[in-house]
Design a protein around this motif. Structure first.
Motif, PDB file in Angstrom:
ATOM      1  N   ASP A  10       6.801  -9.429  -3.331  1.00  0.00           N
ATOM      2  CA  ASP A  10       6.458  -8.037  -3.619  1.00  0.00           C
ATOM      3  C   ASP A  10       4.955  -7.873  -3.773  1.00  0.00           C
ATOM      4  OD1 ASP A  10       9.303  -7.775  -5.785  1.00  0.00           O
ATOM      5  OD2 ASP A  10       9.171  -7.366  -3.646  1.00  0.00           O
ATOM      6  N   SER A  47       0.100  -0.884   3.082  1.00  0.00           N
ATOM      7  CA  SER A  47       1.281  -0.065   2.854  1.00  0.00           C
ATOM      8  C   SER A  47       1.859  -0.500   1.528  1.00  0.00           C
ATOM      9  CB  SER A  47       2.298  -0.277   3.970  1.00  0.00           C
ATOM     10  OG  SER A  47       3.515   0.315   3.623  1.00  0.00           O
ATOM     11  N   LYS A  49       4.605   0.447   0.195  1.00  0.00           N
ATOM     12  CA  LYS A  49       6.071   0.413   0.224  1.00  0.00           C
ATOM     13  C   LYS A  49       6.657   1.038  -1.030  1.00  0.00           C
ATOM     14  CE  LYS A  49       6.279  -2.302   3.938  1.00  0.00           C
ATOM     15  NZ  LYS A  49       6.634  -1.825   5.209  1.00  0.00           N
ATOM     16  N   GLY A  50       6.003   2.059  -1.583  1.00  0.00           N
ATOM     17  CA  GLY A  50       6.551   2.783  -2.711  1.00  0.00           C
ATOM     18  C   GLY A  50       6.222   2.228  -4.085  1.00  0.00           C
ATOM     19  N   ASN A  80      11.119   3.251  -4.113  1.00  0.00           N
ATOM     20  CA  ASN A  80      10.215   2.386  -3.370  1.00  0.00           C
ATOM     21  C   ASN A  80      10.933   1.877  -2.112  1.00  0.00           C
ATOM     22  OD1 ASN A  80      11.885   0.241  -4.172  1.00  0.00           O
ATOM     23  ND2 ASN A  80      10.376  -0.695  -5.505  1.00  0.00           N
ATOM     24  N   TYR A  81      10.319   0.955  -1.421  1.00  0.00           N
ATOM     25  CA  TYR A  81      10.856   0.406  -0.174  1.00  0.00           C
ATOM     26  C   TYR A  81      12.249  -0.197  -0.349  1.00  0.00           C
ATOM     27  CZ  TYR A  81      11.056  -2.656   3.916  1.00  0.00           C
ATOM     28  OH  TYR A  81      11.429  -3.286   5.055  1.00  0.00           O
TER      29      TYR A  81
END
Length: 182
Positions: A10, A47, A49-50, A80-81
């Motif tokens: 992550d 990115s 990813k949230g 999130n992603y």
């Protein structure tokens, strides 16, 4: 079945360039200050990813930052992603203080599921976070029998499957527990 907290994978998604413990960061525009951490990110080519500030605050059980984000009007049910919402992250991480703060919010979807069908309650039951389990079970409006649409699991099933005896004991104190669910 995988429960997420911020892992190395992550962190690579977030692409943290530098973590400085308890030091001043000069580039305030690209910095999120967490309790005892300053995370400096380069926004070029990234990115997230949230992984917004709301989810990061919950991950670190940082109620002050959580409150600021909610006051700004941040969507409490944003994902999130991985499909995680703030309340799911609280259940994943045992972020009890943030969990209690999130529960006060009228727009909270307590039954939100991530991409794998995990909810706050099922994650807390998997990992044995008794304070979160107790808080939900003490709420007469919380449906302790609610089953994930994706997996069919509920808190009791997850707690039993993972030998979380204290979680099972807390859940079984509810008079409306359905022991026939599968």
């Amino acid at each position: 079945m995988l429960v997420h907290s911020i892992t190395t994978q992550d962190m690579n998604l977030i692409k943290v360039n530098r973590i400085q413990r308890n030091s001043e960061v000069k580039d305030k525009e690209n910095t999120t200050v967490l309790p005892s951490y300053s995370v400096t990110r380069s926004y070029a080519n990234i990115s997230f990813k949230g992984w917004d500030e709301l989810l990061i605050a919950v991950n670190y059980d940082d109620v002050e930052t959580l409150r600021k984000e909610l006051e700004k009007g941040t969507n409490i049910n944003a994902r999130n992603y991985f499909g995680k919402t703030a309340i799911i992250m609280a259940g994943d991480n045992g972020s009890t203080k943030c969990f209690k703060e999130l529960r006060k919010h009228p727009e909270l979807d307590i039954y939100a599921e991530d991409n794998n069908g995990w909810m706050c309650f099922t994650s807390a039951c998997l990992l044995g976070y008794k304070d979160i389990i107790q808080d939900l079970c003490d709420d007469p409006d919380f449906d302790v029998n609610y089953q994930s649409k994706k997996t069919g699991d509920n808190g009791l099933i997850v707690a039993c499957r993972n030998n979380r005896e204290e979680a099972v004991d807390i859940i079984l104190k509810r008079k409306d527990v359905d022991l026939t669910l599968r």
